[in-house]
Enzyme design. Structure first.
Site, short mmCIF file in Angstrom:
data_model
loop_
_atom_site.label_atom_id
_atom_site.label_comp_id
_atom_site.label_asym_id
_atom_site.label_seq_id
_atom_site.Cartn_x
_atom_site.Cartn_y
_atom_site.Cartn_z
N GLY A 15 -35.18 -88.97 -37.35
CA GLY A 15 -34.54 -89.06 -38.67
C GLY A 15 -33.14 -88.45 -38.62
N ARG A 19 -30.24 -84.13 -45.29
CA ARG A 19 -30.37 -83.12 -46.33
C ARG A 19 -30.05 -81.70 -45.82
NH1 ARG A 19 -36.25 -85.29 -48.17
NH2 ARG A 19 -36.15 -86.13 -46.05
N THR A 87 -40.47 -93.74 -40.95
CA THR A 87 -41.51 -93.14 -40.10
C THR A 87 -42.45 -94.20 -39.52
OG1 THR A 87 -42.63 -92.63 -42.19
CG2 THR A 87 -41.52 -90.82 -41.10
N ARG A 340 -25.59 -52.49 -23.52
CA ARG A 340 -25.30 -53.89 -23.19
C ARG A 340 -26.15 -54.34 -22.00
NH1 ARG A 340 -19.19 -53.64 -22.45
NH2 ARG A 340 -19.52 -55.76 -21.72
N TYR A 373 -18.21 -44.20 -22.42
CA TYR A 373 -18.43 -45.55 -21.93
C TYR A 373 -18.85 -45.46 -20.47
CZ TYR A 373 -17.78 -50.11 -19.94
OH TYR A 373 -18.01 -51.27 -19.25
N ASN A 384 -25.22 -34.35 -16.58
CA ASN A 384 -24.70 -34.17 -17.93
C ASN A 384 -23.35 -34.87 -18.04
OD1 ASN A 384 -25.14 -32.49 -20.55
ND2 ASN A 384 -22.96 -32.39 -20.03
#
Ligand code: UD1
Ligand code: CA
Length: 477
Positions: A15, A19, A87, A340, A373, A384
């Site tokens: 189809g 819509r 259909t 990440r 970072y 540390n």
């Protein structure tokens, strides 16, 4: 292997989906990151039918590619409906591929994603037990909708009438067609008798019911589930509703499996996620993809976790994003941390506020508590990382590696210019720029020596006052 009840499935997906008001084919719209056609394929896969045929339009290449990329070859075959003529026509295109098949054809819509395998199995059992030629899954629809109505005389199903064609009386009927049918293969010849619906210019598959009943075949409609499972997606509103039905289903499953939620309505857990018992989930949380969360974890508000493994007793504090990472047991992450892809956080480690980690291994018991970072780094145990320390992993051309061995101490606001290695137990003085490897157990410090210019402020003040006196004199002249 041929079973005693040969089965073929046909999924109608040709189809236009107008819509949806979208440039993306309707069945490729996603719920929880998964295309809606994949939900339908997943529901029919365990039925082990002889053929699974998907009807796509002449513009269906994108649908075909998406399916082929995700599923094993030969699981489905494609039939192409050149023009979307309804259909009934779509099913005809599919059965052209089925010459000589003798058994039941299970027909589904590509836009009905929440259908479960269990419901389909129950439906096929009923179809066989009742010895029906055509069986339909129906359901009770509340509120405004555009489903086809099931027309009965007494108990007997007589026809399906589409929403646009119903009269005022029929409009009130609440039992509707789900678009899922089981049809005996010998009935498929009746598709040739379906007449075009002039108003829509389409051949309605639903018209086969009236034709079959008139010829004395056995047709049954079965209310075996509800709208939350059988909802069809025609509009963006339907898509939103389906997402929320699925969301509720998933959350209920986890509540019943020993997970606590503080605010259910704001939590979104993808279908393939796994969670261990006694985990507590706060508000506004998205757990996505194939994430696995262990036992006894706490996930505080505003967290998104994608395709990651979180081991037992991990705490994830507020406003943290975790992507394709592994967090080992007892670690504490956040608030405001960003892991990440490729981050491996050791057990009992602590990754604190405004720390970003990418493609790095962090050893057991290591702490990076504030404003760091760490990219392309391999960091040992009990290290540390001071506030504001960063790896400078990118030289403008390529990414370079930083190695920090066990028990070392990286002073605040240091920059480690990669490639560089910090030896075991070494100390980096705060504010250092490290460009060379640091030997184990040594102190590296690279800052400009501090000097004092005495009375500098006083002298500056005197200079300023003199200047103002000059200006004053000038203006009085
Ligand atoms: C259809 C049924 C309706 C039922 C509803 C359930 C018909 C005529 N109506 O209505 O009774 O209540 O589903 O959700 O069948 N398709 C094609 N080729 C075409 C037209 C459609 O392959 O030419 C596919 C679509 O991609 C879709 C499915 O068939 O996956 C159903 O079509 P759609 O237009 O969504 O029908 P509905 O109006 O929802
Ligand atoms: Ca539909």
């Amino acid at each position: 292997m041929k079973s005693s009840h040969p089965l073929t499935t046909v999924v109608l997906a040709a189809g236009l989906g107008t819509r949806m008001k979208s440039s993306v084919p309707k069945v490729l719209h996603k719920i929880y990151g998964k295309p809606i056609i994949h939900y339908v394929i997943d529901s029919i896969k365990p039925l082990k039918s002889e053929n699974n045929i998907i009807v796509i339009g002449s513009e269906g290449r994108e649908i075909k590619n998406t399916i082929n990329k995700h599923y094993k070859k030969n699981l489905v075959t494609f039939a192409i409906q050149k023009e979307p003529k309804g259909t009934g026509d779509a099913l005809k295109v599919a059965i052209n591929k089925l010459k000589g098949f003798n058994g039941t054809v299970l027909i589904l819509s590509g836009d009905t994603p929440l259908i479960s395998t269990i419901t389909l199995q129950k439906f096929l059992r009923l179809h066989r037990q009742n010895k029906e030629d055509i069986s339909i899954i129906s359901f009770i629809a509340e509120g405004n909708h555009s489903y086809g109505r099931i027309i009965r005389e007494g108990k007997q199903v007589k026809a399906i009438i589409e929403d646009r064609d119903v009269n005022n009386e029929q409009k009130k009927i609440k039992e509707v067609n789900s678009g899922i049918y089981a049809i005996k293969s010998h009935m498929l010849k009746l598709l040739n008798e379906i007449k075009i619906n002039k108003a829509k210019g389409e051949y309605y598959l639903t018209d086969i019911v009236d034709i079959a009943v008139r010829k004395g075949y056995k047709v049954g409609a079965h209310i075996i589930s509800n709208e939350t499972e059988l909802t069809g997606i025609n509009t963006r509103q339907d898509l939103h509703n389906a997402l929320h039905y699925l969301r509720d289903r998933i959350i209920s499953k986890w509540i019943n499996s020993g997970i606590s939620f503080i605010d259910k309505p704001s939590v979104f857990i993808h279908p393939d996620v796994k969670i261990g018992i006694d985990t507590i989930i706060y508000s506004n949380i998205h757990i996505e993809g194939r994430t696995i969360i262990g036992k006894g974890c706490t996930i505080y508000p505003n967290v998104r976790i994608t395709d990651s493994i979180i081991e037992d007793n991990v705490t994830i504090k507020d406003s943290t994003v975790i992507e394709s990472s592994l967090i080992k047991k007892n670690a504490v992450i956040g608030p405001f941390a960003h892991l990440r892809p490729g981050s491996i956080i050791g057990s009992s480690s602590k990754i604190g506020n405004f720390v970003e980690i990418k493609n790095s291994i962090i050893g057991e018991g290591t702490k990076a508590s504030h404003l760091s970072y760490l990219g392309d780094a391999q960091i040992g145990k009990n290290v540390n990382i001071g506030a504001g320390a960063i790896t400078c992993n990118y030289d403008g051309k390529k990414k370079n590696k930083t190695i920090i061995e066990d028990d070392s101490f990286i002073g605040s606001d240091s920059q480690l210019i990669a490639p560089v290695r910090i030896g075991k137990g070494a100390y980096i003085g705060a504010g250092s720029t490290i460009t060379q490897d640091v030997p184990p157990l040594s102190l590296a410090i690279s800052r400009v020596k501090q000097r004092h210019i005495e009375q500098w402020t006083t002298r500056k003040q005197i200079k300023k006052e003199k200047l103002e006196m000059k200006k004053d004199k000038k203006s009085k002249r």
